[in-house]
Design a protein around this motif. Sequence first.
Motif, PDB file in Angstrom:
ATOM      1  N   LYS A  31       0.858  -1.193   0.000  1.00  0.00           N
ATOM      2  CA  LYS A  31       0.000   0.000   0.000  1.00  0.00           C
ATOM      3  C   LYS A  31       0.888   1.234   0.000  1.00  0.00           C
ATOM      4  CE  LYS A  31      -3.626   2.578   2.349  1.00  0.00           C
ATOM      5  NZ  LYS A  31      -3.754   3.382   1.139  1.00  0.00           N
ATOM      6  N   TYR A  32       0.673   2.106  -0.992  1.00  0.00           N
ATOM      7  CA  TYR A  32       1.449   3.340  -1.100  1.00  0.00           C
ATOM      8  C   TYR A  32       0.579   4.533  -0.725  1.00  0.00           C
ATOM      9  CZ  TYR A  32       4.765   1.065  -4.442  1.00  0.00           C
ATOM     10  OH  TYR A  32       5.688   0.270  -5.073  1.00  0.00           O
ATOM     11  N   THR A  33       1.138   5.437   0.081  1.00  0.00           N
ATOM     12  CA  THR A  33       0.555   6.768   0.213  1.00  0.00           C
ATOM     13  C   THR A  33       1.643   7.738  -0.235  1.00  0.00           C
ATOM     14  OG1 THR A  33      -0.743   5.999   2.077  1.00  0.00           O
ATOM     15  CG2 THR A  33      -0.569   8.398   1.772  1.00  0.00           C
ATOM     16  N   ILE A  34       1.384   8.427  -1.340  1.00  0.00           N
ATOM     17  CA  ILE A  34       2.422   9.264  -1.954  1.00  0.00           C
ATOM     18  C   ILE A  34       1.942  10.717  -1.978  1.00  0.00           C
ATOM     19  CG2 ILE A  34       3.911   9.582  -3.973  1.00  0.00           C
ATOM     20  CD1 ILE A  34       3.263   6.746  -4.861  1.00  0.00           C
ATOM     21  N   ASN A  35       2.839  11.611  -1.580  1.00  0.00           N
ATOM     22  CA  ASN A  35       2.561  13.050  -1.671  1.00  0.00           C
ATOM     23  C   ASN A  35       3.648  13.687  -2.525  1.00  0.00           C
ATOM     24  OD1 ASN A  35       0.316  13.458   0.366  1.00  0.00           O
ATOM     25  ND2 ASN A  35       1.839  12.367   1.580  1.00  0.00           N
ATOM     26  N   ASP A 219      -2.776   5.677  -2.692  1.00  0.00           N
ATOM     27  CA  ASP A 219      -3.358   6.993  -2.435  1.00  0.00           C
ATOM     28  C   ASP A 219      -2.299   7.997  -2.853  1.00  0.00           C
ATOM     29  OD1 ASP A 219      -6.014   6.930  -1.149  1.00  0.00           O
ATOM     30  OD2 ASP A 219      -4.979   5.556   0.217  1.00  0.00           O
ATOM     31  N   VAL A 220      -2.620   8.840  -3.817  1.00  0.00           N
ATOM     32  CA  VAL A 220      -1.614   9.737  -4.385  1.00  0.00           C
ATOM     33  C   VAL A 220      -2.149  11.169  -4.361  1.00  0.00           C
ATOM     34  CG1 VAL A 220      -0.212  10.252  -6.420  1.00  0.00           C
ATOM     35  CG2 VAL A 220      -0.782   7.870  -5.891  1.00  0.00           C
ATOM     36  N   ASN A 221      -1.449  12.016  -3.649  1.00  0.00           N
ATOM     37  CA  ASN A 221      -1.857  13.418  -3.537  1.00  0.00           C
ATOM     38  C   ASN A 221      -0.880  14.288  -4.321  1.00  0.00           C
ATOM     39  OD1 ASN A 221      -3.924  12.628  -1.674  1.00  0.00           O
ATOM     40  ND2 ASN A 221      -2.303  12.407  -0.139  1.00  0.00           N
ATOM     41  N   ILE A 222      -1.388  14.932  -5.358  1.00  0.00           N
ATOM     42  CA  ILE A 222      -0.538  15.676  -6.284  1.00  0.00           C
ATOM     43  C   ILE A 222      -0.845  17.166  -6.151  1.00  0.00           C
ATOM     44  CG2 ILE A 222       0.017  16.076  -8.722  1.00  0.00           C
ATOM     45  CD1 ILE A 222      -1.119  13.088  -9.103  1.00  0.00           C
ATOM     46  N   THR A 223       0.159  17.925  -5.714  1.00  0.00           N
ATOM     47  CA  THR A 223      -0.001  19.379  -5.622  1.00  0.00           C
ATOM     48  C   THR A 223       0.693  20.009  -6.819  1.00  0.00           C
ATOM     49  OG1 THR A 223      -0.067  19.228  -3.223  1.00  0.00           O
ATOM     50  CG2 THR A 223       0.423  21.399  -4.156  1.00  0.00           C
ATOM     51  N   ILE A 224      -0.055  20.814  -7.558  1.00  0.00           N
ATOM     52  CA  ILE A 224       0.469  21.374  -8.808  1.00  0.00           C
ATOM     53  C   ILE A 224      -0.248  22.703  -9.091  1.00  0.00           C
ATOM     54  CG2 ILE A 224      -1.209  20.154 -10.280  1.00  0.00           C
ATOM     55  CD1 ILE A 224       1.130  19.680 -12.302  1.00  0.00           C
ATOM     56  N   ASP A 225       0.391  23.531  -9.881  1.00  0.00           N
ATOM     57  CA  ASP A 225      -0.166  24.796 -10.362  1.00  0.00           C
ATOM     58  C   ASP A 225      -1.657  24.636 -10.690  1.00  0.00           C
ATOM     59  OD1 ASP A 225      -0.984  26.823 -12.304  1.00  0.00           O
ATOM     60  OD2 ASP A 225       1.145  27.386 -12.384  1.00  0.00           O
ATOM     61  N   LYS A 226      -2.470  25.558 -10.211  1.00  0.00           N
ATOM     62  CA  LYS A 226      -3.929  25.380 -10.317  1.00  0.00           C
ATOM     63  C   LYS A 226      -4.452  25.486 -11.751  1.00  0.00           C
ATOM     64  CE  LYS A 226      -5.124  30.183  -9.226  1.00  0.00           C
ATOM     65  NZ  LYS A 226      -5.683  31.057  -8.200  1.00  0.00           N
ATOM     66  N   LYS A 227      -3.598  25.925 -12.696  1.00  0.00           N
ATOM     67  CA  LYS A 227      -4.045  26.002 -14.095  1.00  0.00           C
ATOM     68  C   LYS A 227      -4.031  24.629 -14.782  1.00  0.00           C
ATOM     69  CE  LYS A 227      -1.141  29.430 -15.361  1.00  0.00           C
ATOM     70  NZ  LYS A 227      -0.579  29.871 -14.072  1.00  0.00           N
TER      71      LYS A 227
END
Length: 620
Positions: A31-35, A219-227
Motif C-alpha cells: 500500500k502506497y501513500t504518496i505526496n 493513495d496519491v496526492n498531487i499538488t500542482i499549479d492550479k491552471k
Amino acid sequence: MQKLSFSFLVGCLLLSTGIIAQPDRWQQKIKYTINVNMNVATNQFNGTEKIDYFNQSPDTLTKVFMHLYWNAFQPNSSMDVRSRELGKTKLADPRRNNDGLDWDARVKDRISKLKPDEIGYQNVKSVLINGVAQKLIEHETILEIVLTKPILPKSKITMDVAFEAQVPVQIRRSGRDNAEGIRYSMAQWYPKVVEYDYQGWHANPYIAREFYGVWGDFDVNITIDKKYLVTAGGDLLNANEIGFGYEAKGVQVKPATGNTLTWKWQANNVHDFMWAADPNYKLITRTIPGGPLLKIVYKQVDSLENRWQKMADTCALIYPIIAKTFGAYPYKTYTFVQGGDGGMEYPMATLIKSASIGTAVHEWMHSWYQMILGSNESLYAWMDEGFTDYSSTRAMAMLRNSPGFWYNGSYGGYYRLARSGYEEPASTHADHFNTNFASTSSAYSKGAVFMEQLGYIVGADTRDKILHAYFNTWKFKHPNPNDFIRIAEKISGLELDWYKEYWIYSTKTIDYAVGDIAMVDNKTSITIKRIGKMPMPIDVLVTYKDGTQEMHYMPLNLMYGAKPLETKTPTTVHAPWKWTHPDYSFTTSRAVGEIKSIEIDPSQRLADINKTNNKLVIPE
Ligand SMILES: [Zn+2]
C-alpha cells in the motif's frame, strides 16, 4: 470495490470460476501513500512515500529493491548505451522507420544529448523503517535497500521514503513536453518496490522494456499549479473541490485561493499508478451500460476534436464485444490520456499519442493481460503483447465484421521474423534479445500467432473457452506460461506441453508439404511430408472435380486426443501422426483422376513458413 479487502476480492473472483482449482501461489502485497509537490517552472518535485509492505512469502527478506526508472534518462545510462549499440545493426527489413537500424526510433541516441535540465532523475534521500535509516545502494535504475532488520515471512513493514525527482524531456513513455506538447506524462515517476515472487526478486534495470509490479492500493496526492488539469489511472476523491469537469452535476466548485491545487487520487488493487497534467487538457466521458465509465483526456485542438469524439464512441461500442469474448473489466473507470510517445498501458489508464482507435483498443486490452492477469512482461512478453495484440485485433475485426483480418499483421510479422535469421526463442528475457526487431516480433507477432494457432490445434470454440477460464482463474495472480498451458490442457482435454516447448522455447519452424499421390485400388493414397522441425496436427482438404470436399485430420500423437470437428465438411479423423515420423499417408474415398486439389490447412491458421508446397492443384 474500494471497501473490500484485497484477499476477499481475489477469493470472490476465483470462486466464480467453477471448473478449475484455485491456484495457491502466494504473492506480495503493498500500500502506497504518496505526496508530491510539482514545480512547473523547474519540472522538479519533492515527494514522500509511506509504503506498507506485506511479505506474504515463506522467505525472510534481508533487502528490498526499488525501481528508479527515470535515472535511465541520463547520458551513458544502460538505456542510452544499449540503444546506441542496437542502432549499429542494419536490418534488412525496409518497412521499419528507424533508418533501417535496429534502435527504437523514439530513443535512438537522444539520451546521450540531454542537458542537465533535460535529464530525468529520482533521488531517494532516505528510507526509514520504524524511524531507523536504512542503508541505500543506488545501481542507476535500481535502488538496493539493505535492511537493518530482516522482514520475516508473513509480516509487514512500513517504509517512509523521501525523494526528489526531475521530469526528463520525453524520450520514451514518460516525461515532459512530448511531441504533441503535453507538459507532463507521468509514468514510472515514483520509487516503486520491485516484485518479489516464487522466482525471487525481479530487479531488472530499466533498459527498454516493460513492467512488473506488486498489486496493492495507491493513495496519491498531487499538488500542482492550479491552471493544470490532472488525470490519472484512478479515482479522484476530491472532485467537488477540484472541478475541471470532474465535479458531480450541479456542484458549484469554489475557486482555489492559492496558486496550487492538491488532487487526491486513489487506485486500489493495481500494480502501478500513472498520471498526467497539462493546462490545455480537455476531459470528455462516455458511459457504458454494465461497463466502466470511460474518460478521455486530450489537448484541445479544434481540428482534432472529431477524432477524439469518434475514438471515445468506438471504445464505448467495442466494450460489450470485449467483455463477452475476453471477460469483464473489473474497475469502475478507464482513462485514455493523450501523452507519451505512441501507446503505453498502465492500470486503469493509458498514454496515447493521438486519437488512433486501433492504438486505444490495443492499450485498453492490456488491462486484461498486463493489469489484471499481470504476467511478468520481462520474462513472458509474448503473454502480454501477444495476447493483447491477438485480442485487440480480434475485437476490432468483430466490430468491423471482418473476421480474419489479423492474419496479415500477426502471421506476416511472424513469417518475417522466422525468415530473418534474427529469431531467438520467445522465452528470452525481453531486454536480452540480440535485436529489438526479434524482441518485438516475438512478443507481438509470434505471441498473437500462438493464440490463433492454438485455435487450430484445439478448435476455435475450445480456445475461446480457454481464454475465459484463463482470465477467471489467474486474474490478479501473475500467471506464467505453464499456468496458461495447464488451463488449456484442462479445458481441451489435450496434452499441449509440446506446443509451448516448440513455439516458445525454440525457434523451430513449421513446414508441411503435399507429397506423393498414388492410386490404390479405386482410391487415392496421399502422403503429407513434414519438412520443418516443429510437428503439428494436420488438416488436409481434398476437393473433387465435381465440387464435393472431404477433410482429413491427423492429430499429433503428443496431443493424446483430437480436436472437436470444426467444419461441416465430412471429416475423417485418422490415427495420430507420430512426431518422430517425417511422412504420413492416408487414403481418400475416390480415385486420383477425380481429385481437383489437395490443400493443407485451408483455414490458414497453421503458421507454415513455406506455403508454396501446401496446395496441389491437379491439372485438368
Ligand atoms: Zn502493447
